[in-house]
Design a protein around this motif. Structure first.
Motif, mmCIF file in Angstrom:
data_model
loop_
_atom_site.group_PDB
_atom_site.id
_atom_site.type_symbol
_atom_site.label_atom_id
_atom_site.label_comp_id
_atom_site.label_asym_id
_atom_site.label_seq_id
_atom_site.Cartn_x
_atom_site.Cartn_y
_atom_site.Cartn_z
ATOM 1 N N GLU A 65 0.720 -1.076 0.213
ATOM 2 C CA GLU A 65 0.107 0.129 0.025
ATOM 3 C C GLU A 65 0.817 1.372 -0.056
ATOM 4 O OE1 GLU A 65 -2.938 -0.337 3.051
ATOM 5 O OE2 GLU A 65 -4.036 -1.794 2.251
ATOM 6 N N LYS A 164 -6.192 7.083 2.548
ATOM 7 C CA LYS A 164 -6.112 7.705 3.597
ATOM 8 C C LYS A 164 -5.284 7.152 4.868
ATOM 9 C CE LYS A 164 -10.676 6.100 5.150
ATOM 10 N NZ LYS A 164 -11.751 6.412 5.454
ATOM 11 N N THR A 165 -5.356 5.630 4.968
ATOM 12 C CA THR A 165 -4.597 5.177 6.162
ATOM 13 C C THR A 165 -3.133 5.060 6.233
ATOM 14 O OG1 THR A 165 -5.143 2.846 5.230
ATOM 15 C CG2 THR A 165 -6.818 3.736 6.407
ATOM 16 N N ASP A 169 -0.173 4.741 9.181
ATOM 17 C CA ASP A 169 0.046 3.307 9.252
ATOM 18 C C ASP A 169 1.706 3.284 8.939
ATOM 19 O OD1 ASP A 169 -2.522 2.406 9.798
ATOM 20 O OD2 ASP A 169 -2.863 1.464 7.844
ATOM 21 N N HIS A 246 -7.792 6.129 14.216
ATOM 22 C CA HIS A 246 -7.314 5.655 13.168
ATOM 23 C C HIS A 246 -7.916 6.187 11.748
ATOM 24 C CE1 HIS A 246 -6.093 2.538 10.004
ATOM 25 N NE2 HIS A 246 -5.100 2.502 10.594
ATOM 26 N N SER A 248 -9.315 4.905 9.332
ATOM 27 C CA SER A 248 -10.241 3.949 8.607
ATOM 28 C C SER A 248 -11.539 4.229 9.439
ATOM 29 C CB SER A 248 -9.815 2.453 8.854
ATOM 30 O OG SER A 248 -9.573 2.129 10.112
ATOM 31 N N GLN A 249 -11.594 4.849 10.838
ATOM 32 C CA GLN A 249 -12.683 5.202 11.513
ATOM 33 C C GLN A 249 -13.623 6.028 10.878
ATOM 34 O OE1 GLN A 249 -10.909 6.258 14.847
ATOM 35 N NE2 GLN A 249 -10.269 4.502 15.780
ATOM 36 N N ASP A 251 -15.757 6.756 8.152
ATOM 37 C CA ASP A 251 -16.509 6.047 6.735
ATOM 38 C C ASP A 251 -16.986 6.832 5.695
ATOM 39 O OD1 ASP A 251 -18.098 4.178 5.342
ATOM 40 O OD2 ASP A 251 -19.940 4.334 6.457
ATOM 41 N N LEU A 253 -15.218 5.789 2.235
ATOM 42 C CA LEU A 253 -14.551 5.281 1.140
ATOM 43 C C LEU A 253 -15.776 5.097 -0.122
ATOM 44 C CD1 LEU A 253 -12.508 2.293 2.700
ATOM 45 C CD2 LEU A 253 -11.647 4.254 1.263
#
Length: 263
Positions: A65, A164-165, A169, A246, A248-249, A251, A253
């Motif tokens: 990624e 976005k993550t 990360d 994080h 991914s929290q 929503d 996408l």
């Protein structure tokens, strides 16, 4: 396999694109022109930093990624820089601005900051750009813009949400230090807001619009009363201060599907 797609784009910004390409608004046009001036070198700083860190990433999925992130950011740099030719043809001069930007980015940030602080800064910048990308797609912010510029910013926004993550990360892969994370976003926001403001003032001054009352009315409407850009970005930014945060929290996408024709 990486869920992030590197799209090879080829934008053609013809001379037909108007001087005030965002709804005939000098303020909105120059606000996003200033972002376009910042993006290419900013993207180069981010992709070079993450690229140098690739060999240290021990998670195969994250490494894939991160490689895709580098590919997307390289495309963003190339495509936004193409529009600089239009700005120069319209008579704008920004070489001094670019020299100052590159000094701060490459001589100070890239050469002087530790890898932890560089990655923390990049994670902070990515949180900021994700906040803007969310607004662009969720509220169809570029509905009044000329089609080619709308396409540019919506494509870029979709990819910001898609990856976005990654920067967060990669930072977490090096350190999970909360204080460094907060210092990183402080540096990031100071840097981005400072240079966007500088670019905006520069463009408005050269356009002889800096003291125009209508322009300042447009700014107040866009930032505070109509689009409420500042409030919405600020609320999104506050999420970053949670200890268990994080990317991914958030929503969002599903917003990428709004521009799926770029895939």
């Amino acid at each position: 396999m990486s869920r992030i797609t590197v799209r090879q784009m080829n934008f053609d910004f013809t001379e037909a694109i108007g001087r005030y390409w965002y709804g005939n608004s000098p303020f909105k046009t120059h606000f996003f022109n200033s972002i376009t001036l910042l993006f290419p070198d900013g993207e180069q700083f981010m992709l070079r930093t993450v690229k140098r860190q690739l060999k240290e990433i021990d998670n195969p999925q994250l490494k894939q990624e991160a490689s895709a992130f580098i590919g997307q950011e390289a495309q963003h740099a190339v495509q936004h820089e193409k529009f600089w030719n239009n700005l120069r043809q319209q008579g704008y001069k920004f070489d001094t601005y670019l020299r100052f930007l590159r000094f701060i980015l490459f001589n100070v940030c890239e050469n002087q900051l530790s890898i932890k602080f560089k990655l923390a800064m990049i994670a902070g910048v990515e949180h900021f750009t994700n906040a803007i990308a969310d607004l662009v797609l969720r509220e169809e912010l570029f509905a009044e813009a000329e089609p080619k510029m709308k396409e540019l910013f919506e494509w870029h926004s979709a990819e910001e949400i898609e990856h976005k993550t990654v920067a967060y990360d990669v930072f977490q892969n090096v350190t999970k230090n909360y204080i460094i994370r907060l210092l990183g976003i402080f540096i990031a926001y100071t840097f981005v807001l400072g240079f966007v403001s500088l670019g905006l003032v520069m463009m408005l001054y050269q356009d002889k619009k800096l003291l125009n009352i209508k322009v300042w009315q447009e700014m107040i409407q866009f930032f505070f009363t109509k689009e409420k850009f500042v409030f919405k970005v600020f609320l999104h930014s506050l999420e970053y201060f949670r200890t268990n945060f994080h990317p991914s929290q958030k929503d969002n996408l599903f917003l990428v599907k709004k521009v799926m024709h770029f895939s």
